[in-house]
Design an enzyme around this catalytic site. Structure first.
Site, PDB file in Angstrom:
ATOM      1  N   ASP A 271       0.872  -1.162   0.000  1.00 48.30           N
ATOM      2  CA  ASP A 271       0.000   0.000   0.000  1.00 48.30           C
ATOM      3  C   ASP A 271       0.916   1.221   0.000  1.00 48.30           C
ATOM      4  O   ASP A 271       2.097   1.122   0.348  1.00 48.30           O
ATOM      5  CB  ASP A 271      -0.890  -0.040   1.251  1.00 48.30           C
ATOM      6  N   ARG A 272       0.393   2.369  -0.370  1.00 48.75           N
ATOM      7  CA  ARG A 272       1.235   3.568  -0.424  1.00 48.75           C
ATOM      8  C   ARG A 272       1.151   4.389   0.860  1.00 48.75           C
ATOM      9  O   ARG A 272       2.044   4.344   1.680  1.00 48.75           O
ATOM     10  CB  ARG A 272       0.868   4.413  -1.659  1.00 48.75           C
ATOM     11  N   ASP A 273       0.051   5.137   1.026  1.00 46.19           N
ATOM     12  CA  ASP A 273      -0.069   6.045   2.171  1.00 46.19           C
ATOM     13  C   ASP A 273      -0.166   5.263   3.476  1.00 46.19           C
ATOM     14  O   ASP A 273      -1.040   4.418   3.638  1.00 46.19           O
ATOM     15  CB  ASP A 273      -1.294   6.950   1.996  1.00 46.19           C
TER      16      ASP A 273
ATOM     17  N   TYR B 152      -4.597  12.288   1.897  1.00 47.80           N
ATOM     18  CA  TYR B 152      -4.625  12.675   0.479  1.00 47.80           C
ATOM     19  C   TYR B 152      -3.311  13.312   0.021  1.00 47.80           C
ATOM     20  O   TYR B 152      -3.297  14.398  -0.543  1.00 47.80           O
ATOM     21  CB  TYR B 152      -5.804  13.613   0.197  1.00 47.80           C
TER      22      TYR B 152
ATOM     23  N   ASP C 102      -1.800  -0.977   5.728  1.00 46.30           N
ATOM     24  CA  ASP C 102      -2.032  -0.404   7.058  1.00 46.30           C
ATOM     25  C   ASP C 102      -3.513  -0.332   7.434  1.00 46.30           C
ATOM     26  O   ASP C 102      -3.853   0.231   8.463  1.00 46.30           O
ATOM     27  CB  ASP C 102      -1.392   0.982   7.165  1.00 46.30           C
ATOM     28  N   LYS C 103      -4.376  -0.925   6.605  1.00 47.08           N
ATOM     29  CA  LYS C 103      -5.810  -0.901   6.891  1.00 47.08           C
ATOM     30  C   LYS C 103      -6.407  -2.290   6.674  1.00 47.08           C
ATOM     31  O   LYS C 103      -5.865  -3.096   5.904  1.00 47.08           O
ATOM     32  CB  LYS C 103      -6.515   0.104   5.970  1.00 47.08           C
TER      33      LYS C 103
ATOM     34  N   ARG D 133     -10.863  -0.918  -6.353  1.00 47.36           N
ATOM     35  CA  ARG D 133     -10.759  -0.186  -5.094  1.00 47.36           C
ATOM     36  C   ARG D 133     -10.756  -1.182  -3.934  1.00 47.36           C
ATOM     37  O   ARG D 133     -11.681  -1.967  -3.772  1.00 47.36           O
ATOM     38  CB  ARG D 133     -11.933   0.788  -4.970  1.00 47.36           C
ATOM     39  N   LYS D 134      -9.681  -1.167  -3.140  1.00 46.93           N
ATOM     40  CA  LYS D 134      -9.621  -2.059  -1.991  1.00 46.93           C
ATOM     41  C   LYS D 134     -10.783  -1.724  -1.058  1.00 46.93           C
ATOM     42  O   LYS D 134     -11.066  -0.546  -0.876  1.00 46.93           O
ATOM     43  CB  LYS D 134      -8.272  -1.906  -1.268  1.00 46.93           C
TER      44      LYS D 134
ATOM     45  N   ASN E 260      -5.377   2.901  -3.185  1.00 49.92           N
ATOM     46  CA  ASN E 260      -6.636   3.611  -3.422  1.00 49.92           C
ATOM     47  C   ASN E 260      -6.307   5.098  -3.476  1.00 49.92           C
ATOM     48  O   ASN E 260      -5.583   5.598  -2.607  1.00 49.92           O
ATOM     49  CB  ASN E 260      -7.632   3.375  -2.280  1.00 49.92           C
ATOM     50  N   GLN E 261      -6.829   5.776  -4.465  1.00 48.57           N
ATOM     51  CA  GLN E 261      -6.599   7.217  -4.602  1.00 48.57           C
ATOM     52  C   GLN E 261      -7.932   7.929  -4.814  1.00 48.57           C
ATOM     53  O   GLN E 261      -8.178   8.557  -5.846  1.00 48.57           O
ATOM     54  CB  GLN E 261      -5.610   7.493  -5.739  1.00 48.57           C
TER      55      GLN E 261
END
Length: 176
Positions: free
Chosen positions: A11-13, A22, A136-137, A110-111, A54-55
């Site tokens: 995952d990114r963020d 964001y 992280d989610k 979308r996750k 997800n963005q």
């Protein structure tokens, strides 16, 4: 015949970069401690490394796909300077309550949907059974399970250290 290889899905963020909500601008981007080392360690092993992110900020009109691509290019440049790379950045700009009409929809990408992971496994010769995701989610964990790969929940600290622990656990049969 192409040899299938394991993949690390990230995952990114909140995993690769500090989640400030964001994140879309280079000046707001900050690597998580150990993130670059994590990517480098797995690339040295011959693994694929993918970002699956997800963005929804795109659908919400907070930033554009071009803004996100600029940020991903910055990440790629920083990784290249460190002698490593992400094999591909997968992203889901969709959100069913989005402000921007063309992005306002549900999507398997979308996750917690597994679409981005499944697409990576279609695009690259990934050995699914030897692959796992770090997110992280709970939605990240659900997406990984739906795609048939292991899943590990990152709650902070040094990502490289966590990823080594996750790999050892995974090799011992723990699937997250």
């Amino acid at each position: 015949m192409t040899t299938r290889r394991p993949a690390l899905f990230l995952d990114r963020d909140g995993v690769l970069n500090v989640d400030r909500g964001y994140v879309s601008r280079v000046e707001d981007f900050e690597w998580i401690e150990g993130a670059i080392d994590c990517v480098a360690n797995f690339k040295r092993r011959g693994w694929f490394v993918f970002v699956v992110t997800n963005q929804s900020g795109i659908a919400r009109g907070l930033y554009t796909e071009e803004d996100m691509q600029t940020l991903h290019a910055h990440m790629a440049e920083e990784l290249e300077k460190a002698g490593t790379a992400i094999d591909h950045f997968y992203y889901a700009p969709w959100h069913e309550a989005g402000e921007i009409a063309r992005y306002r929809r549900e999507s398997i990408d979308r996750k917690p949907g597994p679409g981005m992971l499944l697409q990576a496994m279609a695009d690259f010769p990934v050995n699914r059974e030897q692959s796992f995701l770090i997110g992280d989610k709970q939605t990240d964990m659900e997406a990984a399970r739906a795609a048939g790969v292991g899943a590990f929940l990152f709650t902070g600290g040094n990502l490289a250290t966590f990823a080594e622990w996750a790999l050892a656990s995974f090799e011992d049969g723990v699937r997250g």
